[in-house]
Design an enzyme around this catalytic site. Structure first.
Site, PDB file in Angstrom:
ATOM      1  N   ARG A  27       0.838  -1.223  -0.037  1.00 10.00           N
ATOM      2  CA  ARG A  27       0.056  -0.005  -0.044  1.00 10.00           C
ATOM      3  C   ARG A  27       0.881   1.252   0.173  1.00 10.00           C
ATOM      4  NH1 ARG A  27      -3.429   3.014  -1.217  1.00 10.00           N
ATOM      5  NH2 ARG A  27      -5.639   3.245  -0.045  1.00 10.00           N
ATOM      6  N   GLY A  28       0.842   1.997  -1.054  1.00 11.94           N
ATOM      7  CA  GLY A  28       1.776   2.863  -1.351  1.00 11.94           C
ATOM      8  C   GLY A  28       1.939   3.968  -0.028  1.00 11.94           C
ATOM      9  N   GLU A  29       0.730   4.500   0.240  1.00 15.16           N
ATOM     10  CA  GLU A  29       0.754   5.626   1.299  1.00 15.16           C
ATOM     11  C   GLU A  29       0.947   4.873   2.505  1.00 15.16           C
ATOM     12  OE1 GLU A  29      -3.952   5.521   3.033  1.00 15.16           O
ATOM     13  OE2 GLU A  29      -3.888   6.171   0.928  1.00 15.16           O
ATOM     14  N   THR A  31       3.916   2.676   2.860  1.00 13.86           N
ATOM     15  CA  THR A  31       5.041   2.136   3.029  1.00 13.86           C
ATOM     16  C   THR A  31       5.819   2.598   2.019  1.00 13.86           C
ATOM     17  OG1 THR A  31       4.736   0.050   2.099  1.00 13.86           O
ATOM     18  CG2 THR A  31       4.531   0.312   4.291  1.00 13.86           C
ATOM     19  N   ARG A  32       5.430   3.380   1.121  1.00 14.87           N
ATOM     20  CA  ARG A  32       6.324   3.621  -0.333  1.00 14.87           C
ATOM     21  C   ARG A  32       7.381   4.396   0.268  1.00 14.87           C
ATOM     22  NH1 ARG A  32       2.800   5.576  -3.612  1.00 14.87           N
ATOM     23  NH2 ARG A  32       3.075   3.667  -5.370  1.00 14.87           N
ATOM     24  N   GLU A  94      -4.495  -7.655  -6.816  1.00 16.99           N
ATOM     25  CA  GLU A  94      -2.980  -8.221  -6.617  1.00 16.99           C
ATOM     26  C   GLU A  94      -2.865  -9.524  -5.876  1.00 16.99           C
ATOM     27  OE1 GLU A  94      -0.454  -3.958  -7.672  1.00 16.99           O
ATOM     28  OE2 GLU A  94      -0.249  -5.273  -5.598  1.00 16.99           O
TER      29      GLU A  94
END
Length: 1073
Positions: A27-29, A31-32, A94
C-alpha cells in the site's frame, strides 16, 4: 517468527522464463517512502531484479494488465501487509492473483506484517474488517469473498512480523531469504556458452561456500579458453549469496591506465554501491577497504591479472574482509596466483569434442546439428581449433552462411594466415616474456611439440636457453602443458609462434631464424644465398606431402652458406652434389638418406650432441680422429654401406649407439669398451657381424642390448667347440685345440665373455658365472632372437633388472629354470623356436619396474607362437593365465599402470572363462554399464587363429599383419593392437592353432572408445571387438573365434584364492576351462 515461504523446494519449469526476481505488493501511502523504499534499495544493491509499480509501468498502458503480467513473471512474490492494505482494491486484486500463484511450481510467496499483527490480517479484524465492510457495500459478494479468501490464504503462510523491530535488521533477514531462494534456482547460461556446467560446479566446490573462512581461488588457463566466461557464469550463479559483489574486468588495463587507485576505486564503488566515491590516494582507498568491507560478506572477481604487482598494490588483505567472503583471481600466469597465496588454482580445460561440436554448430549453423554437406569440413575446423572456445566462436561466426567452396578456401587460407583476432588474444602474454622464454616458446612451436621433457631440456640446454626455469615460466603462463612428462603446446599457439617467425620478412624465408616447412626449406636451399640469421632447420615426417617431397632433389652445396646452423634435421629430400661444409655450430645433425660416403673433412663437430644419419650412404663417418666430448647419440641404422666405426675413445660420453641393419659391418672397434655411459646398443640385423669386443660385457651402464638377427655372431661350430672344451682327447699335449683349428682364434677372443650364452646345468655352473655377466647389473632389455642359439645359459638368471627377453627364432630345446628368478620380467618372446619342447617356470613374484616408460605405462607380453615341438601344450594356458593374473595383482599396487598384456600360446579353443564368445572375427562390445564402476579394472579379450598355406595370396611381407581391437562402423574408425608375431611364408609352421589373449586396462578401453567416436558420444553402443587381418605373402590367416570378459577387482581376488588353494604360487590355473 521465522521467515518461511511456500514452494521452497519447487523447481522452476525448464521452459519458464522469469522476467523479474521479485514482485512486491504494498500500500503506497503506508510504506512507499519508508519500509518498502528501503527494501527496494536493498534488493537493488544485491543485484536482484524487482518490479516496482511506480517505475516499471509505461504511460498509456492498462495498469491492471501490466501488474498481472509482472506477478506471473516474478519468481518471488512479497506481500507487505500494512494498516490500509485491505482498503485498496488494487492491492486486493494483486493479492488474489498472488494467491493463485501459491500452487505454481517455482514461485514463492513471502508475507510481511509491517504494522499489523498476523492475527488481525488472518481473522480480518480491526482496520481490515472495516475495509471489507466498505467493499461489500460497493462490490458483488462473490468478488469480496474471493478477496477475503486470498487474504486468508496468503496470511496463513509463515511470514515475517516486523512490527516494533529495527527495519534495517529485518530487511536484512528478508534479503537473506530472498537470496537463498534465488540461489536454489538452476543457472541458465546463454546459448553460446557450452560445456560450462561441470566446470562451474567444480569451481563452486573449490570456493567451499558454506565455510565462514575468507577463501581465495585462482582461475588459470591459456588465452581464449573461457576463463572470464566461466567466472561470469559462476558470478551469476552465486552472487546473490553475498552482501556485496564486485567484478572488475581487465585489471591489467585499468592498472595500466589509472594505476592501483583505479582498481581500488572500482572495488569500492561496486561493493559499497557508491558511484561517485572520491578517492585521492592509496592510503585512503586501503583504509576504506579495511573499515567498510570488514563486516560485509563480499564476492570479488579480479579478471586478467598479468602482474603480481597489480595484486600487491591493491592492498586488499583477506583479514580485512568479512567472514565468508570469496575472492576469485583470473590470470594466465599460475605463478602469480601461487605467489599471491591462493587456496586453490582451477585450470580451465579445453572443450571436449562433443561440446566443441555443439558450440561450433550453434555459431556456424545456428543449430545443434551439422548442416548436410558440411560434415567433413566441420571436423577439419574442429581439428584446427583444438577445443579452444574463442577460436570456435570466431571461425563459426565467420563461416556462417557461406557455401562449401568458401569454407574450403577459408580453411586453406588459415593454414598460412591464421585469423588475426585469434592470434592477438593469444599473443598478449607472449609480448611480456623475456627473450630467452620467447626463444623456448618459438622452438617448441616450430619444432619440439610433444617431446619428452627430458629430451627437450637437453636440446634447449644446448641452445643456451636455461630450460629449467624457462619451461616452468611457460607452464605457469599457460603456453605449454606437461602431460605425463610430455611437453605439449596447443596447435593455435604453435600457429602463433610460426606467424611470429614469418613477421621478420613474410616473403623471404632465408631471413628467418627457423625453418620447418618443406616448401620454405626447398626455397632457401634452392636460392643458394647466404642465410645470416638461420639457426635451425627442423623438418618432421610429412605423410601428407611425402610423395611430393621425395620428387625434389636439392644441391647440398647450399649448406655451405649456413654457417650459424645449430640444429639441422632434413627429411625425405633427395640431395645431389658434395657436402663440402657443415656448420661447426651444429649440435643436432639429423639427415635422413645422407648421400655421401662420409662427413666433410672440414666439419669440426666439437659441439655435436646427436648424430642421426639413418638410411645413409655412409661408409665411415670421417677420416682420422675428431674430438667429440658432447656427443651422446649415434644412429646410423640401415646404412647398408657402413664398413667401420671410428675410435670410440674420442666419444667418451656416448650413451646410445644404433647400428641396426648395417649389413656390411663385420666388427666393432674394441674401443667401445671405454664407453662407461653407454646405455643402449642396437646391432639388430647386422647379418655379417662376426665379432664384438669382449669388453662390452664390462659396461655396467648398459640397459638395452639387441643382437637379434646376427646369426654369425654365435655360429654353431663355436657352440660345438664349447661342448668339447672339457674333453682331454680334444686337446694336444700342448693344451691347444686340435679340431676346428681355423676357428680357435675367434673362440679364444669370444669365450671369456660369451660363456654365459652356452648352457650349463645348475650343478655345473658354480665358478663358471663370470664376473662380466654380473657387470650387466642394469640390463633391462635383451634381444637374442634369431641368433642360431642351441642353448641358453643358466646364468641368465643373474640379470635381475631384466624386463624384456626376446629369444625367438633359436634352436634350443628348453630354457634354464633360472628364468624364474627374473622378478621384473614383463616380456618373454619365444616365437618360432622350432625345437623347443619344455617351458620353464615363469617368475612367481613379479615386481613392476619403478622407472617411467616413454608412455608412462607398462605393457607385458608372453609369446610362444609357432613352437611345434612343445610337448605339454595343455599347461600353456594355465601358465600364461596365472602369469597374467600375477601381473594384474602387482599392477593394482603400482603407480605406473599396466595398460596392456599380450599372450600368444598354442590353443584350439577359447576357454569357458571368457563368458562372451562368438564364432568369427568380431562381436559387439559395450563398456557403458561399467563406466562408473570403481571395481571395473579392464577387459580380457581373446581370439583363436591359424595360418594356412595359400600360394594365391599375393600380399606384402609385413612384420605384423594381425591386429585385434575396437571398431565403430558408425564412425568408420578403429583402434587395433598388433598381435606380436612374425609371419612369413618360410618362417611359419602352417595349420597350428593358436590363442591370442590380451588384457586392456580400464583407462585403455575408455581412451580407445573415445578416440573411435572422436569424443562426440557418451554411448559406446555399436562398437565391435574385431580382428584386423592383412594376409602375408603365400599365407591365409583365419580367425576362428573370439571372446571377452569384463574383469573386476573381485575376479582377481577369487583367482588369487584359487591359486593359493592349489598350494603353489607357480601352479597353473585352469579357470572355467
Amino acid at each position: 517468527m521465522a521467515l518461511a515461504c511456500n514452494n521452497l523446494q519447487s523447481g522452476c519449469s525448464a521452459s519458464m522464463r522469469w522476467k523479474y526476481d521479485v514482485f512486491v505488493s504494498f500500500r503506497g501511502e503506508d510504506t512507499r517512502n519508508n519500509f518498502t523504499d528501503h527494501l527496494f534499495g536493498a534488493l537493488h544493491n544485491k543485484g536482484i531484479v524487482s518490479f516496482r509499480d511506480d517505475t516499471k509501468l509505461k504511460k498509456g498502458e492498462h495498469i491492471s494488465s501490466e501488474l498481472l503480467q509482472a506477478i506471473q513473471g516474478s519468481r518471488i512474490l512479497i506481500v507487505i501487509f500494512s494498516t490500509n492494505y485491505a482498503s485498496s482494491t488494487w492491492c486486493l486484486q494483486e493479492l488474489a492473483k498472488i494467491a493463485h500463484c501459491i500452487q505454481v511450481p517455482g514461485q514463492s510467496v513471502l508475507p510481511i506484517f509491517y504494522d499489523v499483527s498476523p492475527s488481525e490480517v488472518r481473522k480480518q479484524t480491526g482496520d481490515y474488517e472495516k475495509a471489507f465492510q466498505e467493499h461489500e457495500e460497493k462490490f458483488k459478494a462473490t468478488k469480496v469473498q474471493r478477496w477475503r479468501g486470498a487474504l486468508k490464504q496468503v496470511a496463513d503462510l509463515s511470514g515475517c512480523d516486523v512490527r516494533d523491530k529495527p527495519q534495517y535488521a529485518e530487511i536484512g533477514k528478508i534479503i537473506k531469504e530472498v537470496t537463498c531462494l534465488l540461489g536454489n534456482k538452476p543457472s541458465i547460461l546463454p546459448a553460446d556458452i557450452v560445456g560450462m556446467n561441470s566446470p562451474v560446479e567444480e569451481l563452486e566446490n573449490l570456493l567451499v561456500l558454506d565455510s565462514d573462512d575468507v577463501r581465495v581461488v585462482g582461475i588459470c588457463g591459456m588465452g581464449g579458453i573461457g576463463k572470464t566466461t566461466l567466472a561470469t557464469a559462476l558470478y551469476a550463479r552465486i552472487s546473490n549469496q553475498f552482501d556485496a559483489c564486485c567484478f572488475i574486468h581487465d585489471v591489467s588495463k585499468i592498472y595500466g591506465d589509472h594505476g592501483p587507485i583505479g582498481i581500488q576505486k572500482q572495488l569500492l564503488c561496486q561493493t559499497l554501491n557508491e558511484e561517485n566515491l572520491q578517492i585521492s590516494n592509496l592510503y585512503m582507498a586501503s583504509n576504506l577497504i579495511r573499515t567498510r568491507l570488514c563486516q560485509i560478506k563480499s564476492l570479488v572477481v579480479l579478471d586478467n591479472v598479468d602482474e603480481g604487482e597489480q595484486l600487491d598494490k591493491l592492498l586488499m588483505k583477506t583479514e580485512w574482509l568479512g567472514t565468508g567472503s570469496r575472492i576469485i583471481i583470473i590470470s594466465r600466469d599460475g605463478h602469480i596466483l601461487r605467489e599471491h597465496g591462493v587456496d586453490e588454482v582451477y585450470r580451465v580445460r579445453l572443450l571436449d569434442r562433443k561440446d566443441a561440436l555443439q558450440l561450433f554448430c550453434r555459431k556456424a549453423f545456428k543449430s545443434d546439428d551439422i548442416m548436410s554437406g558440411y560434415i567433413y569440413l566441420t571436423y577439419d575446423v574442429l581439428n584446427y581449433v583444438g577445443g579452444l572456445p574463442l577460436a570456435i566462436k570466431v571461425l563459426g561466426s565467420f563461416l556462417y552462411g557461406r557455401d562449401v567452396s568458401e569454407w574450403r578456401s577459408a580453411l586453406s587460407r588459415l593454414r598460412d594466415n591464421p585469423r588475426i583476432d585469434i592470434m592477438n588474444v593469444l599473443r598478449m602474454s607472449f609480448d611480456g616474456l623475456e627473450d630467452t622464454e620467447k626463444d623456448i616458446f618459438l622452438d617448441i612451436a616450430c619444432f619440439f611439440n610433444r617431446y619428452s621433457e627430458t629430451r627437450l631440456k637437453k636440446i634447449l640446454d644446448f641452445r643456451g636457453f636455461h630450460p629449467e626455469i624457462g619451461l616452468r615460466v611457460l607452464i605457469d603462463k599457460s603456453f605449454i602443458t606437461r602431460e605425463k612428462q610430455i611437453i605439449c603446446m596447443h596447435d593455435l599457439l604453435r600457429e602463433l609462434g610460426k606467424s611470429i617467425i614469418r613477421e621478420i620478412s613474410p616473403k623471404e624465408p632465408r631471413k628467418w631464424n627457423r625453418l620447418w616447412d618443406y616448401k620454405d626449406v626447398h626455397n632457401v636451399i634452392s636460392e643458394n644465398m647466404a642465410t645470416e640469421n638461420l639457426e635451425a632447420i627442423v623438418m618432421q615426417y610429412d605423410s601428407e606431402n611425402c610423395k611430393e617431397i621425395q620428387k625434389i632433389t636439392l644441391r647440398a652445396e647450399a649448406l655451405a652458406k649456413m654457417s650459424r646452423l645449430k640444429l639441422l634435421k632434413l627429411m625425405m629430400f633427395n640431395f645431389s652434389g658434395n657436402v663440402n661444409f657443415l656448420s661447426s655450430e651444429l649440435g643436432y645433425l639429423y639427415w635422413d638418406r645422407y648421400h655421401v660416403s662420409s662427413l666433410p673433412s672440414s666439419f669440426q663437430p666439437y659441439k655435436l650432441v646427436e648424430l642421426v644419419l639413418r638410411h645413409s650412404n655412409i661408409k665411415k663417418l670421417w677420416e682420422g680422429t675428431k674430438n667429440l666430448p658432447n656427443l651422446t647419440l649415434i644412429d646410423l641404422s640401415h646404412s647398408k654401406n657402413l664398413i667401420m666405426m671410428p675410435n670410440f675413445e674420442d666419444i667418451p660420453n656416448l650413451e646410445r649407439l644404433d647400428l641396426e641393419g648395417c649389413i656390411k659391418l663385420v666388427k666393432i672397434d674394441p674401443s667401445i669398451g671405454t664407453l662407461r655411459r653407454l646405455s643402449r646398443l642396437n646391432l639388430k640385423n647386422c647379418i655379417n657381424l662376426i665379432s664384438i669386443p669382449n669388453n662390452i660385457f664390462g659396461l655396467n651402464s648398459l640397459e638395452d642390448l639387441s643382437l637379434s638377427g646376427c646369426p654369425n655372431l654365435f655360429n654353431n661350430k663355436l657352440l660345438e667347440l664349447q661342448r668339447q672344451i672339457g674333453k682331454p682327447e680334444m686337446l694336444d699335449n700342448k693344451g691347444s685345440i686340435t679340431q676346428y683349428q681355423t676357428k680357435s682364434f675367434i673362440y679364444k677372443f669370444l669365450e671369456p665373455h660369451f660363456r654365459f650364452l652356452f648352457f650349463r646345468k645348475p650343478q655345473d655352473s658354480v665358478g663358471l658365472l663370470l664376473p662380466s655377466l654380473s657387470c650387466l647389473s642394469r640390463l633391462q632389455y635383451l634381444d637374442l632372437s634369431f641368433c642360431n642359439l642351441l642353448q641358453t645359459p643358466y646364468a641368465i638368471g643373474l640379470l635381475h633388472c631384466l624386463e624384456t627377453l626376446y629369444l625367438g627364432g633359436n634352436n634350443f630345446v628348453t630354457l634354464p629354470s633360472s628364468i624364474k628368478e627374473l622378478s621384473k620380467l614383463r616380456k618373454l618372446n619365444l616365437e618360432h623356436c622350432k625345437q623347443l619342447k619344455y617351458l620353464p617356470e615363469l617368475p612367481s613374484k613379479n615386481v613392476l619396474s619403478v622407472r617411467r616408460t616413454a608412455f608412462s605405462y607398462h605393457d607385458a607380453e608372453f609369446n610362444i607362437f609357432d613352437c611345434p615341438s612343445l610337448i605339454d601344450i595343455e599347461c600353456c594356458y594355465g601358465m600364461a593365465f596365472s602369469w597374467m593374473i600375477r601381473l594384474l595383482q602387482v599392477h593394482m599396487q603400482s603407480e605406473i599402470p599396466m595398460e596392456e598384456i599380450k599372450i600368444v600360446i598354442p590353443q584350439t579353443e577359447i576357454p569357458k572363462w571368457f563368458n562372451k564368445q562368438n564364432v568369427g572375427s568380431s562381436m559387439s562390445i559395450d563398456p557403458s554399464p561399467f563406466m562408473h564402476d570403481k571395481n571395473w579394472i579392464g577387459v580380457a579379450c581373446c581370439l583363436t587363429f591359424v595360418a594356412h598355406d595359400d600360394p594365391t595370396k599375393l600380399g606384402r611381407q609385413e612384420p605384423y599383419v594381425l591386429g585385434f581391437g575396437f571398431h565403430s562402423k558408425q564412425h568408420g574408425r578403429g583402434i587395433y593392437s598388433d598381435i606380436p608375431i612374425r609371419l612369413g611364408k618360410d618362417l611359419v609352421t602352417v595349420e597350428l592353432d593358436h590363442l591370442f589373449l590380451t588384457f586392456f586396462s580400464r583407462e585403455r578401453v575408455i581412451r580407445s572408445m573415445c578416440s573411435i567416436t572422436e569424443g562426440l558420444h557418451d554411448d559406446f553402443s555399436g562398437i565391435e571387438l574385431t580382428a584386423l587381418v592383412l594376409h602375408p605373402l603365400g599365407l591365409l590367416l583365419e580367425v576362428k573365434n573370439c571372446g571377452y570378459r569384463w574383469i573386476f577387482k573381485e575376479d582377481l581376488e577369487q583367482l588369487n584364492q584359487q591359486r593359493r588353494y592349489t598350494g603353489s604360487g607357480n601352479s597353473s590355473l585352469q579357470p572355467y576351462y
